[in-house]
Write an enzyme that holds these catalytic residues in place. Structure first.
Site, mmCIF file in Angstrom:
data_model
loop_
_atom_site.group_PDB
_atom_site.id
_atom_site.type_symbol
_atom_site.label_atom_id
_atom_site.label_comp_id
_atom_site.label_asym_id
_atom_site.label_seq_id
_atom_site.Cartn_x
_atom_site.Cartn_y
_atom_site.Cartn_z
ATOM 1 N N ASP A 33 0.830 -1.208 0.000
ATOM 2 C CA ASP A 33 0.000 0.000 0.000
ATOM 3 C C ASP A 33 0.865 1.260 0.000
ATOM 4 O OD1 ASP A 33 -2.364 1.395 -0.015
ATOM 5 O OD2 ASP A 33 -2.796 1.120 2.116
ATOM 6 N N HIS A 50 2.273 3.491 -9.016
ATOM 7 C CA HIS A 50 2.024 2.078 -9.330
ATOM 8 C C HIS A 50 3.176 1.485 -10.147
ATOM 9 C CE1 HIS A 50 -1.840 2.365 -7.554
ATOM 10 N NE2 HIS A 50 -2.377 3.118 -8.487
ATOM 11 N N LEU A 144 10.378 -20.609 -5.194
ATOM 12 C CA LEU A 144 9.401 -19.716 -4.547
ATOM 13 C C LEU A 144 8.057 -19.724 -5.281
ATOM 14 C CD1 LEU A 144 9.135 -17.136 -2.469
ATOM 15 C CD2 LEU A 144 9.316 -15.849 -4.586
HETATM 16 C C1 IPE Z 1 -5.508 -2.661 -0.192
HETATM 17 O O1 IPE Z 1 -5.160 -1.316 -0.316
HETATM 18 C C2 IPE Z 1 -5.480 -3.325 -1.521
HETATM 19 C C3 IPE Z 1 -4.158 -3.475 -2.145
HETATM 20 C C4 IPE Z 1 -3.020 -3.103 -1.629
HETATM 21 C C5 IPE Z 1 -4.154 -4.112 -3.419
HETATM 22 P P1 IPE Z 1 -6.255 -0.177 -0.462
HETATM 23 O O2 IPE Z 1 -5.513 1.092 -0.625
HETATM 24 O O3 IPE Z 1 -7.241 -0.528 -1.487
HETATM 25 O O4 IPE Z 1 -6.970 -0.236 0.973
HETATM 26 P P2 IPE Z 1 -7.845 0.836 1.729
HETATM 27 O O5 IPE Z 1 -8.898 1.327 0.776
HETATM 28 O O6 IPE Z 1 -6.942 1.934 2.162
HETATM 29 O O7 IPE Z 1 -8.396 0.101 2.904
HETATM 30 C C1 IPE Z 2 -1.637 0.276 -3.377
HETATM 31 O O1 IPE Z 2 -1.391 1.628 -3.369
HETATM 32 C C2 IPE Z 2 -1.912 -0.253 -4.767
HETATM 33 C C3 IPE Z 2 -3.310 -0.655 -4.997
HETATM 34 C C4 IPE Z 2 -4.261 -0.657 -4.104
HETATM 35 C C5 IPE Z 2 -3.641 -1.077 -6.345
HETATM 36 P P1 IPE Z 2 -2.573 2.684 -3.361
HETATM 37 O O2 IPE Z 2 -2.952 2.990 -4.765
HETATM 38 O O3 IPE Z 2 -3.687 2.235 -2.507
HETATM 39 O O4 IPE Z 2 -1.869 3.954 -2.729
HETATM 40 P P2 IPE Z 2 -2.480 4.936 -1.650
HETATM 41 O O5 IPE Z 2 -2.952 4.108 -0.504
HETATM 42 O O6 IPE Z 2 -3.588 5.656 -2.325
HETATM 43 O O7 IPE Z 2 -1.342 5.823 -1.288
HETATM 44 MG MG MG Z 3 -4.088 2.410 -0.540
#
Ligand code: IPE
Ligand code: IPE
Ligand code: MG
Length: 253
Positions: A33, A50, A144
């Protein structure tokens, strides 16, 4: 005094310096995240985060292998992530191809087996195709297991399992009495895979966001404020090291 010092030193050594490969987690799951916030901090569009996140995945696969990890499950796209703007979702859906076009040969060379959990069927056709190709190419590898959670949602997974169990009971393939935790686990995407030993979540959030609710029952959790694109070998090592110091009791003493 001279008796005491070595004892204290030994104890400290035991608590703070487990040998590198002693008590390492077999299965590490990561909620990757913070890509969006990483980009925002730099005045870049979220998609730049990303892309950077994909580069980190490649590095972490290598680090995991080096630390004797057998299974690495990466939360890549949740069933709730479809709520995001279409342009961002479209970009994320192209990342598996971008990743595999470049790194599949390296994964093959390193004996990595690629698999997925989640409703991969519902992904765009091109995304599905490249993932299936990689699965086929790596299916006989026994190094792995790199497990991508893609279009994954734990509540959906559990609900589907319940529906399938009910169908099998209806069709006399299964009896109510036979259903136990082991049988139930066989109806999940993770059938045949041990539960995660260690869960890592980056970016400072301390929640599961619908990830592996059943499987994480006795997993050790480790949270870091580091945003996923800044996660590196050192952060990973720190997580493993802290895991090695944990005492898992599973309800015992
Ligand atoms: C969880 O992250 C999903 C992934 C890392 C793929 P999100 O960014 O979607 O989670 P929330 O919305 O903060 O809970
Ligand atoms: C995690 O990073 C990737 C996915 C959920 C696809 P985020 O896109 O949720 O990044 P933040 O949480 O908005 O910083
Ligand atoms: Mg996120």
């Amino acid at each position: 005094m001279s008796m005491k010092l070595p004892f204290i030193n030994n104890k400290q050594k035991k608590e703070t310096q487990p040998s590198d490969l002693e008590n390492t987690p077999d299965h590490v799951a990561i909620i990757m995240d913070g890509n969006g916030r990483w980009a925002k901090k730099r005045g870049l569009p979220r998609i730049a985060g990303h892309r950077e996140g994909v580069r980190v995945v490649k590095d972490i696969v290598k680090t995991a292998s080096n630390h004797n990890v057998q299974i690495l499950t990466l939360y890549t796209f949740s069933t709730e992530n479809w709520k995001r703007p279409k342009s961002e979702v479209d970009f994320i859906m192209k990342l598996p191809k971008e990743f595999l076009d470049v790194y599949l040969p390296e994964l093959i060379e390193n004996n990595v087996r690629l698999d997925t959990i989640g409703e991969v069927e519902a992904l765009p056709k091109d995304t599905k195709k490249v993932i299936q190709y990689a699965k086929d190419k790596t299916k006989n590898n026994d190094g792995l297991l790199l497990n991508f959670a893609l279009n994954y949602g734990s509540r959906f997974e559990i609900m589907q399992a319940i529906k399938q169990i009910m169908t099998d009971i209806d069709g006399s393939k299964l009896s109510v009495e036979a259903v136990d935790e082991e049988i139930f686990s066989k109806y999940l995407y993770t059938q045949g895979i041990s539960d995660p030993d260690l869960l890592i979540r980056t970016s400072g959030e301390q929640r599961l966001s619908n990830f592996l609710l059943w499987q994480l029952a006795y997993t050790e959790f480790w949270f870091t404020d580091v945003l996923w694109p800044d996660f590196n070998e050192e952060t990973f090592q720190q997580a493993i090291h802290e895991y090695q110091l944990r005492k898992r009791r599973y309800g015992g003493i």
